[in-house]
Each structure stands twice: as C-alpha cells, then as structure tokens.
Design an enzyme around this catalytic site. Sequence first.
Site: not given
Ligand code: M6R
Length: 612
Positions: A484, A2, A76, A102-103, A27, A491, A507, A488, A607
């Site tokens: 990673e 949010c 959100w 938010n929260g 976000r 997502e 395995h 990428k 985000k």
């Molecule tokens: O703000 P942060 O680095 O703590 O966020 C951690 C993860 O939420 C963030 O890296 C997330 O995995 C990304 N969307 C990956 O691209």
Amino acid sequence: MCGIIGYVGKSEAVPILLDGLERLEYRGYDSAGVAVVSPSNTLQVVKTKGRLSVLREHLDAQDPLCGTIGIGHTRWATHGEPNDTNAHPHVGSDGKIAVVHNGIIENYLEIRASLERKGIPFHSETDTEVIAQLLEYYYKKLGNIMNAVYAVLGRIEGAYAMGILCEDFPGQMIAARKDAPLLIGYGEDGNFIASDVTALLAHTRTVTYMEDGEVAVLTGDSVQIYDRERSPITKERHTVDWDVSAAEKGGYAHFMLKEIMEQGEAVRKTISPRIKDGRIFIEELAGMEGYLEGLRKICIVACGSAFHVGMVGKYVLERLLRIPVDAYLASEFRYSEPLLGDDTLVIVISQSGETLDSMAALREAKKRGSKVLSIVNVVGSSIARESDITLYTWAGPEIAVATTKAYTTQMALLILLGVYCADMNGRISEEEYKTILADFLALPEKVDEVLKNIEAYQKAASRYFNQNSVFYIGRNLDYALGLEGSLKLKEISYIHSESYAAGELKHGTISLIEPGTLVISLATYAPLLEKTRSNIVEVRARGADVIVVATEETAPAVKDQADELLVIPNTHRLLQPVLAVIPLQLFAYYVALNRGCDIDKPRNLAKSVTVE
Ligand code: M6R
C-alpha cells in the site's frame, strides 16, 4: 471515470450542471460538456477537451445557454482520444437527441457499421455516439421516443448509465442503467440524475438507486421508473446521511490531506457501533453462527488498495481462524475458474462499491454457490446491493483518488470481523480477546497521535522527494503494508516504486540497490524483527538510504540502521498496520507536494474504475 449529472425543473440548468460536474471532478476526467434544451425547444450542446474551467470559458464566450433541463458529463477517455469531438454529450445526425453515457458499448463497431451503411454519418470515435445515432434512427422509424429507447437497449451490449434529452420533449429527461451506477435525486424545485451521490448533495439527499434494466422518465415534478419489460414500478427512496461539507475541502490544501486527517474519526465511526458491552457485535451477521462455524475457506477479492487490505486480511484471518484465507485481485479471480462452494465465504472489499472487476468477481462467486460478504463505503452502491451480507465502513465520502481513510477503515473492520468470527468459533482465548478489544477501543486516539507527528513525515519527504526509484520492504503484515505504501507513492508522486517481502529481496531485486537508493523498511511486526533488521543491514551494505517505520517496542532494535526513523505507538500486533500506514500516506503526500503534483487528481487515474 466518467461522471453524469442531469437536471429538470424550474431553475436554470447550466449552473446546476456545472456545480454537479465540479463535484464529480474527483472521479478523474479529460473532457467535459453540457446539453440544454432552450425555452424555444432547441437542443444546444457545448463540450470541450480539458478541465471544467475550459468548459466555463467556452460557455462565457457565447450567448448564455438558457433552459431548465440539461445533462452534463465529465469524460475519462476509453474509445478515442480526449478531444472536443469525442467529449459528451453526443447528438444524433439531426441534432434532436443528446446522450451522456458512462460505461462501454461492446458491440458499437457492428452497430456503427450498420448505421453507416444506411447513410448515417459519424463524427466521433466513441462508442457513445452509436447510442445517440441509433436513438435518432429508431425515433424516426418508430415515431415514439420510449419505443426508440427500448429498441436501443435491446440492441446494445455492454455497460451503461445514460441520460437522454430529446428536443421534441423539452420537459422530459430519460435515464437508463445497466452495470454502471446511476441514481435519481428528488429536489424541491426539480429532479436529478447522477452517477454519484456527491453531485447531488447540494440539492437533495433523497435518492433512488436505479437497477440494471430500469429506465426512468423525469420531469420537473414527476419521476416514473420502468422495469425491463416496460412496466411502471415504485421504488424505495433513501436518505443519504452525508452532508455537503463532508465532500468539501474544509480549509485543507487537498482532499487527500483532509481525508488522512479524518482517519481517527472514521475508524471510530466504523468500529465503535460494533462494540457493545465489552463484546464485538456485528448485527449484519446475527443468526449466521452455524454458517460461519462451517466455513472451510475464505477468499478476499478486491482491486488496488482494497486488495492490499485483503493481503492484511489474509495474514490476520488465517492466524485467527486457522482456515485457508487467500487474497485475489478481482481482475484475475473472475477469469480463474475459482474453486468455490457453499463452505467458502467470498469477501469483496470496495470503497466505491462500483469497481467493475470486483462486481464481476462477486457475481462469479455467487454463481459458484458461495456467499458474498462485502465491505463497502458507499451506501447503496452496486456491490453493497448485490452482496448477501454488507458491512459498511463509515468513513464518509472519499474524494481524493488516492484512498486513505477508506483503506484504514476497511482494514479495521476486516480485523474486527476476524476477531468476531474467531470468538464465535472458540478460536481466540478470552485473554487475547480482551486485549485486542481494548486496543480496538484505543485505536482512534492512537491514529490521531500518529497524525500529530507531521513534521517527521515532512522532513523525510523533503529529504527524499527527488528519488527516481523507491523500494518498500517488510515481512508478514509489514509486507502487506508495503504494497500500500508503494502504491500511494507511485500514484500521486509518479516515482517508480516497488514493494517486496523483505526476505525475497536477495532473490533478485537487491541487484537494483545502489548507493543513494531509498528503501523504506517496515519494522513494526515484532515477531520477525531480527529477520527484518538483517534485511535492512543488507541494503545499507549496498549503499541504500533507509527510512524505517517502527513501533515504540521495535524502534530500539532498528534505530541505529535508520537514516530517518518514524515511530508509531504500540498496539495489538494485528492492529499495527492501521497505525503504520499513516506515515506512509503522509510521506507520499509530502513527496508529491514537493514535486508539485496534482495530488487529488493524479494523471491517468480515476476514483472509481467502472471499466475492465
Ligand atoms: O472503489 P474501490 O475500493 O473498489 O477501488 C479499488 C481501487 O481502484 C482503488 O483502491 C485504487 O487502487 C486507489 N486509487 C488507490 O489509492
């Protein structure tokens, strides 16, 4: 997650709120709304499911919402599906008080039940409505809005950043915070609240970060902050050095592409201030030599991509410092009763500095007697403020949900930290120190060189964008990197993908390889090249197509096994992942582009993840 924006001043509020919400769109959200107190002192609320464009249509379809004080929100969904009723702002039953939040309010069901027993009807399924209803209930009972706010804060449990309007106080906005980010902005013709500084950059760069338990009362020309005992306090104002253009697309089709392209500069800004007169100097660690020399263990704690940086860190720091280094997912670490003490350093990595699980892990580490060093991008964020030592990455604002430049700068900084500590502890030879330092200095240019090879990434992506499933394999640093690359891809393109340590494939997972399956093999880690090559041969023997990422040094040994070969320049072995991740980012980007995905705002993602 949010987003919150609030304004009180001389200008019309709605355009400022909408502009602020637009800057918070990145976000992640599923509904949006605004509340304004009109010149005739009536609270008006417009909110809707869907994108901001839908909210704009609703606003255009009715009489203009006038007023110079307002709050806005992008939601959100957590409690209750995304729909018009569950969208914020929420109002109390008399329609006098509006709240954006938010929260998560953990005891909302119990409070809701007690208010319902008193005959107060609820309309939404959200935890936030409880705040609005409870505020109105206490306001009626106590006859004073600040007494009501403190009474509510005394009853609710959980996390909140909130903005409150009451039509009986038409020139006043109230804000409160606990475990969710909220800041105050000081403008020329009014004052602001926001959950994220990017919402304010068009109006002001002078801000104050609210702390847990604080309440603020804002008018057009004043801001008063109170502590949890209700005593007025004076807080420092900070100047944010990001400018508006840094948070705009600047001609690129997507923020993600812009941020990928900015990586050379971001790496330069992060490392060059820390290299002086041919030595690494980390100012924030000055005077801590004794402590660093006495370290017996390092735990790196983070979520998502930041955790993947931690995995690279595990290999690099262990190799450099010769003490045990482990990488933990923050969501697991916090509940694992970790074995910590004053000879263990906990490194928390976070772009936003607001990730709830990472924040909780930080607090757990401090409670158990360890020092916390954080690597954070957002200046003044909660993790940065609560850490014993904070090293900032100077990547600038990162807007795309999929992190790129924050990842590379975190990784560069963590490796720099490792080399610095190894030098201090006498664990690195002068020769290796000089070699790695030279490669650090050359790194930004090499990043730019990798970025130039765009056609190769586009070609690979156009050939393979229709895959159902993709496997990433690699050994040692290449394994950490594959994690990673895989994240990428999944997502932003929604293709199922997995990352495996190449030696582990046989395995179990190799049973999934069939003719046409795409395997992305990372073959940049020279010491294990022959082993990696054998793993490539194994998957090809089962019909897989293989994209190989290799260095100039390793490419000759693997090129005959590659359907597509992506070559990156050589650098010091420990720095190689900083370059090698770039083809993976761009491959994912172009695959998602070919599939027509919403690259900057992938479905279901946010985000900054400020809930558990
Ligand atoms: O703000 P942060 O680095 O703590 O966020 C951690 C993860 O939420 C963030 O890296 C997330 O995995 C990304 N969307 C990956 O691209």
